[in-house]
Design a protein around this motif. Structure first.
Motif, PDB file in Angstrom:
ATOM      1  N   UNK A 130      58.724  38.731  -3.118  1.00 20.47           N
ATOM      2  CA  UNK A 130      58.378  38.813  -4.397  1.00 20.47           C
ATOM      3  C   UNK A 130      57.496  37.708  -5.031  1.00 20.47           C
ATOM      4  N   UNK A 131      57.895  36.610  -4.367  1.00 21.38           N
ATOM      5  CA  UNK A 131      57.183  35.064  -4.551  1.00 21.38           C
ATOM      6  C   UNK A 131      55.614  35.330  -4.076  1.00 21.38           C
ATOM      7  N   UNK A 132      55.317  36.019  -3.033  1.00 17.67           N
ATOM      8  CA  UNK A 132      54.136  36.050  -2.351  1.00 17.67           C
ATOM      9  C   UNK A 132      53.443  37.117  -3.363  1.00 17.67           C
ATOM     10  N   UNK A 216      52.259  34.443   5.723  1.00 23.61           N
ATOM     11  CA  UNK A 216      51.575  34.436   4.588  1.00 23.61           C
ATOM     12  C   UNK A 216      50.241  33.385   4.855  1.00 23.61           C
ATOM     13  N   UNK A 217      50.748  32.353   5.350  1.00 22.87           N
ATOM     14  CA  UNK A 217      49.389  31.261   5.457  1.00 22.87           C
ATOM     15  C   UNK A 217      48.351  31.955   6.598  1.00 22.87           C
ATOM     16  N   UNK A 218      48.806  32.572   7.515  1.00 21.22           N
ATOM     17  CA  UNK A 218      47.943  32.990   8.675  1.00 21.22           C
ATOM     18  C   UNK A 218      47.058  34.290   7.868  1.00 21.22           C
ATOM     19  N   UNK A 219      47.678  34.681   7.041  1.00 13.77           N
ATOM     20  CA  UNK A 219      47.010  35.999   6.503  1.00 13.77           C
ATOM     21  C   UNK A 219      45.840  35.405   5.413  1.00 13.77           C
ATOM     22  N   UNK A 297      54.489  29.452  -2.433  1.00 10.25           N
ATOM     23  CA  UNK A 297      53.556  30.390  -2.084  1.00 10.25           C
ATOM     24  C   UNK A 297      52.271  30.435  -2.716  1.00 10.25           C
ATOM     25  N   UNK A 298      52.160  29.762  -3.928  1.00  8.77           N
ATOM     26  CA  UNK A 298      50.715  29.598  -4.545  1.00  8.77           C
ATOM     27  C   UNK A 298      50.100  28.304  -3.789  1.00  8.77           C
ATOM     28  N   UNK A 299      51.022  27.335  -3.649  1.00  8.62           N
ATOM     29  CA  UNK A 299      50.196  26.175  -2.591  1.00  8.62           C
ATOM     30  C   UNK A 299      49.896  26.794  -1.402  1.00  8.62           C
ATOM     31  N   UNK A 300      50.567  27.482  -0.515  1.00  5.95           N
ATOM     32  CA  UNK A 300      50.518  28.094   0.640  1.00  5.95           C
ATOM     33  C   UNK A 300      49.214  29.038   0.617  1.00  5.95           C
ATOM     34  N   UNK A 302      46.626  28.805  -1.723  1.00  5.56           N
ATOM     35  CA  UNK A 302      45.385  27.798  -1.758  1.00  5.56           C
ATOM     36  C   UNK A 302      44.984  27.267  -0.616  1.00  5.56           C
ATOM     37  N   UNK A 303      46.087  26.747   0.067  1.00  4.65           N
ATOM     38  CA  UNK A 303      45.846  25.664   1.297  1.00  4.65           C
ATOM     39  C   UNK A 303      45.220  26.854   2.496  1.00  4.65           C
ATOM     40  N   UNK A 304      45.958  28.014   2.541  1.00  2.00           N
ATOM     41  CA  UNK A 304      45.543  28.679   3.731  1.00  2.00           C
ATOM     42  C   UNK A 304      43.958  29.337   3.485  1.00  2.00           C
ATOM     43  N   UNK A 305      43.867  29.783   2.264  1.00  2.00           N
ATOM     44  CA  UNK A 305      42.469  30.298   1.888  1.00  2.00           C
ATOM     45  C   UNK A 305      41.331  29.320   1.893  1.00  2.00           C
TER      46      UNK A 305
END
Length: 317
Positions: A130-132, A216-219, A297-300, A302-305
């Motif tokens: 849900x957070x993602x 989620x980070x990998x995606x 999840x928002x921080x993840x 932005x960091x991942x992308x």
């Protein structure tokens, strides 16, 4: 034209997901016949038995093929489908009962040869899912383009919830061999062939996405890495907004360093932003746990992308 829907579902080692998806399709309120084409992409843990359980409830065709990726599997299904309008779902989706009714209604009012819809979080999803979902759909994170807000620009459908006419598929030859961003690539080729796309707000799906922070980070890293390649391939589509996640993490790092040095102003700006994320997520999800995780999840995201985008710029692959 009289619409004849063929639903195309590629699946790879996810029998439980396809079970939930097919179960949701049996509950469609749509009164006309529609076809469901399941393409097993070389899975070791295949879903054949589960699919066979729905053979009486659905007009269903099952194919097993060698592994070639989701894009090629979608093309495989569309080449063998009998309908004149294809609807593509990812296997980790659950479809609301009125989905096909909403699509037919929207296409009757404004026919386009392709469309995309939103995604939402089902009540059964975990708090991480849900957070993602919040981070991927919120106006505060993505501008709301993937959520319930209508796009202000030409909409780029995503492959988890995408419709395309048989005519447009044959003209564009469907998805390319790209592993990441193949749906956006298809959209750009649709536009090059003068096919229109639209966002159908009420044609949403419940999309599980990834279930852990690491996944989620990998995606998101992969999404970011693929964008510079698309910008190079279609230079007219490049936008300054694609740099925002990279700029975000740069300023976040500067804010942390400044805070250590005793300068608080940048850190306070991030505190305000993440407080807005928390409050907005809490209002939407009605759970403090989801609201807290939405900050992470928002921080993840932005960091991942952002890191993926930088990797894509300096990488030839």
């Amino acid at each position: 034209m009289e619409l004849q829907f063929s639903i195309i579902i590629p699946v790879y080692n996810r029998p439980q997901e396809i079970d939930e998806l097919l179960a949701s399709l049996t509950k469609q309120t749509y009164s006309k016949n529609f076809e469901v084409v399941v393409v097993e992409d070389g899975s070791e843990n295949n879903s054949k038995e589960i699919v066979e359980n729905y053979s009486k409830a659905l007009n269903l065709i099952y194919f097993f093929k060698e592994n070639s990726g989701a894009g090629a599997s979608r093309n495989f299904g569309m080449e063998r489908a009998s309908g004149n309008y294809f609807i593509i779902f990812d296997s980790d989706c659950i479809i609301p009962p009125n989905y096909l009714d909403e699509v037919e209604k929207a296409l009757a009012l404004n026919f386009t040869d392709a469309f995309g819809g939103a995604d939402a979080a089902h009540d059964s999803f975990t708090i991480i899912q849900k957070a993602i979902n919040y981070s991927m759909t919120s106006f505060l994170t993505t501008g709301g383009i993937r959520g319930s807000k209508k796009a202000v620009d030409k909409f780029q459908p995503r492959s988890f919830n995408l419709g395309i006419s048989k005519k447009a598929f044959e003209k564009t030859t469907g998805f390319s061999k790209m592993k990441i961003g193949e749906d956006i690539d298809l959209t750009f080729r649709l536009w090059e062939h003068n096919f229109e796309t639209q966002f159908i707000e009420n044609a949403f799906v419940y999309h599980k996405r990834r279930s852990t922070f690491q996944q989620f980070f990998k995606q998101t890293f992969a999404f970011g890495k693929g964008r510079p390649f698309l910008n190079k391939k279609y230079p007219d589509t490049a936008k300054i907004t694609y740099w925002f996640p990279t700029i975000f993490i740069l300023f976040f790092a500067i804010a942390l360093i400044s805070l250590i040095a005793g300068i608080k102003i940048l850190a306070l700006l991030f505190v305000v932003y993440f407080t807005m994320i928390f409050l907005d997520s809490f209002i939407k999800n009605k759970k403090i746990s989801v609201a807290v995780l939405s900050i992470f999840t928002t921080l993840i995201q932005f960091t991942g992308y952002g890191l993926g985008f930088l990797k894509g710029i300096f990488s030839d692959s």
